[in-house]
Scaffold this motif. Structure first.
Motif, PDB file in Angstrom:
ATOM      1  N   ALA A   1      84.037 104.752  15.594  1.00  0.00           N
ATOM      2  CA  ALA A   1      84.359 104.207  16.920  1.00  0.00           C
ATOM      3  C   ALA A   1      83.181 104.353  17.878  1.00  0.00           C
ATOM      4  O   ALA A   1      82.879 103.432  18.651  1.00  0.00           O
ATOM      5  N   VAL A   2      82.495 105.483  17.826  1.00  0.00           N
ATOM      6  CA  VAL A   2      81.323 105.698  18.682  1.00  0.00           C
ATOM      7  C   VAL A   2      80.218 104.727  18.286  1.00  0.00           C
ATOM      8  O   VAL A   2      79.600 104.074  19.140  1.00  0.00           O
ATOM      9  N   ARG A   3      79.960 104.606  17.013  1.00  0.00           N
ATOM     10  CA  ARG A   3      78.935 103.681  16.520  1.00  0.00           C
ATOM     11  C   ARG A   3      79.262 102.250  16.941  1.00  0.00           C
ATOM     12  O   ARG A   3      78.399 101.508  17.404  1.00  0.00           O
ATOM     13  N   GLU A   4      80.516 101.857  16.800  1.00  0.00           N
ATOM     14  CA  GLU A   4      80.921 100.500  17.174  1.00  0.00           C
ATOM     15  C   GLU A   4      80.717 100.270  18.671  1.00  0.00           C
ATOM     16  O   GLU A   4      80.225  99.212  19.085  1.00  0.00           O
ATOM     17  N   THR A   5      81.074 101.240  19.503  1.00  0.00           N
ATOM     18  CA  THR A   5      80.894 101.113  20.952  1.00  0.00           C
ATOM     19  C   THR A   5      79.426 100.908  21.297  1.00  0.00           C
ATOM     20  O   THR A   5      79.072 100.006  22.065  1.00  0.00           O
ATOM     21  N   LEU A   6      78.552 101.727  20.732  1.00  0.00           N
ATOM     22  CA  LEU A   6      77.120 101.602  21.009  1.00  0.00           C
ATOM     23  C   LEU A   6      76.558 100.284  20.476  1.00  0.00           C
ATOM     24  O   LEU A   6      75.755  99.629  21.153  1.00  0.00           O
ATOM     25  N   ASP A   7      76.973  99.891  19.276  1.00  0.00           N
ATOM     26  CA  ASP A   7      76.503  98.627  18.713  1.00  0.00           C
ATOM     27  C   ASP A   7      76.910  97.451  19.597  1.00  0.00           C
ATOM     28  O   ASP A   7      76.111  96.552  19.865  1.00  0.00           O
ATOM     29  N   ARG A   8      78.154  97.457  20.071  1.00  0.00           N
ATOM     30  CA  ARG A   8      78.633  96.389  20.952  1.00  0.00           C
ATOM     31  C   ARG A   8      77.875  96.398  22.277  1.00  0.00           C
ATOM     32  O   ARG A   8      77.530  95.341  22.806  1.00  0.00           O
ATOM     33  N   TYR A   9      77.607  97.581  22.805  1.00  0.00           N
ATOM     34  CA  TYR A   9      76.882  97.714  24.067  1.00  0.00           C
ATOM     35  C   TYR A   9      75.472  97.130  23.946  1.00  0.00           C
ATOM     36  O   TYR A   9      75.072  96.278  24.744  1.00  0.00           O
ATOM     37  N   TYR A  10      74.723  97.586  22.942  1.00  0.00           N
ATOM     38  CA  TYR A  10      73.346  97.118  22.786  1.00  0.00           C
ATOM     39  C   TYR A  10      73.287  95.623  22.449  1.00  0.00           C
ATOM     40  O   TYR A  10      72.402  94.915  22.916  1.00  0.00           O
ATOM     41  N   ALA A  11      74.241  95.124  21.671  1.00  0.00           N
ATOM     42  CA  ALA A  11      74.273  93.693  21.354  1.00  0.00           C
ATOM     43  C   ALA A  11      74.550  92.872  22.615  1.00  0.00           C
ATOM     44  O   ALA A  11      73.918  91.832  22.842  1.00  0.00           O
ATOM     45  N   ALA A  12      75.480  93.326  23.431  1.00  0.00           N
ATOM     46  CA  ALA A  12      75.800  92.616  24.669  1.00  0.00           C
ATOM     47  C   ALA A  12      74.618  92.637  25.636  1.00  0.00           C
ATOM     48  O   ALA A  12      74.321  91.635  26.293  1.00  0.00           O
ATOM     49  N   LEU A  13      73.932  93.786  25.717  1.00  0.00           N
ATOM     50  CA  LEU A  13      72.739  93.867  26.565  1.00  0.00           C
ATOM     51  C   LEU A  13      71.674  92.886  26.102  1.00  0.00           C
ATOM     52  O   LEU A  13      71.114  92.133  26.905  1.00  0.00           O
ATOM     53  N   LYS A  14      71.405  92.909  24.816  1.00  0.00           N
ATOM     54  CA  LYS A  14      70.366  92.040  24.252  1.00  0.00           C
ATOM     55  C   LYS A  14      70.691  90.569  24.497  1.00  0.00           C
ATOM     56  O   LYS A  14      69.811  89.773  24.813  1.00  0.00           O
ATOM     57  N   ALA A  15      71.970  90.206  24.371  1.00  0.00           N
ATOM     58  CA  ALA A  15      72.396  88.822  24.556  1.00  0.00           C
ATOM     59  C   ALA A  15      72.556  88.445  26.028  1.00  0.00           C
ATOM     60  O   ALA A  15      72.696  87.264  26.348  1.00  0.00           O
ATOM     61  N   GLY A  16      72.569  89.459  26.915  1.00  0.00           N
ATOM     62  CA  GLY A  16      72.823  89.173  28.327  1.00  0.00           C
ATOM     63  C   GLY A  16      74.236  88.673  28.553  1.00  0.00           C
ATOM     64  O   GLY A  16      74.497  87.864  29.438  1.00  0.00           O
ATOM     65  N   ASP A  17      75.179  89.180  27.751  1.00  0.00           N
ATOM     66  CA  ASP A  17      76.560  88.717  27.742  1.00  0.00           C
ATOM     67  C   ASP A  17      77.425  89.599  28.644  1.00  0.00           C
ATOM     68  O   ASP A  17      77.885  90.666  28.239  1.00  0.00           O
ATOM     69  N   SER A  18      77.654  89.146  29.867  1.00  0.00           N
ATOM     70  CA  SER A  18      78.418  89.914  30.847  1.00  0.00           C
ATOM     71  C   SER A  18      79.861  90.136  30.403  1.00  0.00           C
ATOM     72  O   SER A  18      80.427  91.199  30.632  1.00  0.00           O
ATOM     73  N   VAL A  19      80.458  89.140  29.762  1.00  0.00           N
ATOM     74  CA  VAL A  19      81.848  89.268  29.294  1.00  0.00           C
ATOM     75  C   VAL A  19      81.936  90.363  28.236  1.00  0.00           C
ATOM     76  O   VAL A  19      82.828  91.215  28.279  1.00  0.00           O
ATOM     77  N   ALA A  20      81.014  90.358  27.290  1.00  0.00           N
ATOM     78  CA  ALA A  20      81.008  91.388  26.244  1.00  0.00           C
ATOM     79  C   ALA A  20      80.734  92.769  26.850  1.00  0.00           C
ATOM     80  O   ALA A  20      81.322  93.762  26.422  1.00  0.00           O
TER      81      ALA A  20
END
Length: 136
Positions: A4-23
């Motif tokens: 769960a921690v890994r998934e949270t961080l992966d989602r965070y960094y992916a959203a940052l990289k994509a500039g995805d405000s919704v994510a």
């Protein structure tokens, strides 16, 4: 580290990289606190930012001044609801075109699968030199 921690961080960094405000809203709590310490007036993005709107303003302020060239994870540590990542990176300062190389520590506090606090500890002098606010 839990999945769960890994998934949270992966989602965070992916959203940052994509500039995805919704994510980002899906992984960052609405009452997030951002803490980026630096000497007063040195870095435009330093200070405390609160709430999701504050978090977005923090990200915009950083992106107004820096281009992220590379970020390489060095280590990751988990202690309860706190996650610490150590990164090595290179940034280009938009105003001066200077390259800045630093190691940075990101500290996250997680609650219910969301990031509630984000703290950054880095080489503020290197960034100040890159911005042209400190002499080399």
């Amino acid at each position: 580290m839990s999945d769960a921690v890994r998934e949270t961080l992966d989602r965070y960094y992916a959203a940052l990289k994509a500039g995805d405000s919704v994510a980002l809203r899906g992984v960052v709590s609405g009452d997030i606190e951002v803490h980026y310490p630096a000497p007063e007036g040195l870095l435009p993005w330093a200070g405390d930012w609160t709430g999701f709107e504050g978090f977005e303003a923090f990200l915009k302020t950083v992106s107004d001044h820096l281009v992220i060239d590379t970020v390489e994870p060095i280590s990751l540590h988990v202690a309860g609801d706190t996650v610490i990542t150590v990164l090595r990176g290179e940034w280009t300062v938009k105003a001066t075109a200077r390259k800045v190389h630093t190691e940075t520590v990101n500290m996250f506090t997680l609650r219910d699968g969301k990031i509630t606090r984000f703290q950054v500890f880095t080489d503020t002098a290197a960034l100040g030199i890159g911005l042209g606010r400190l002499a080399a």
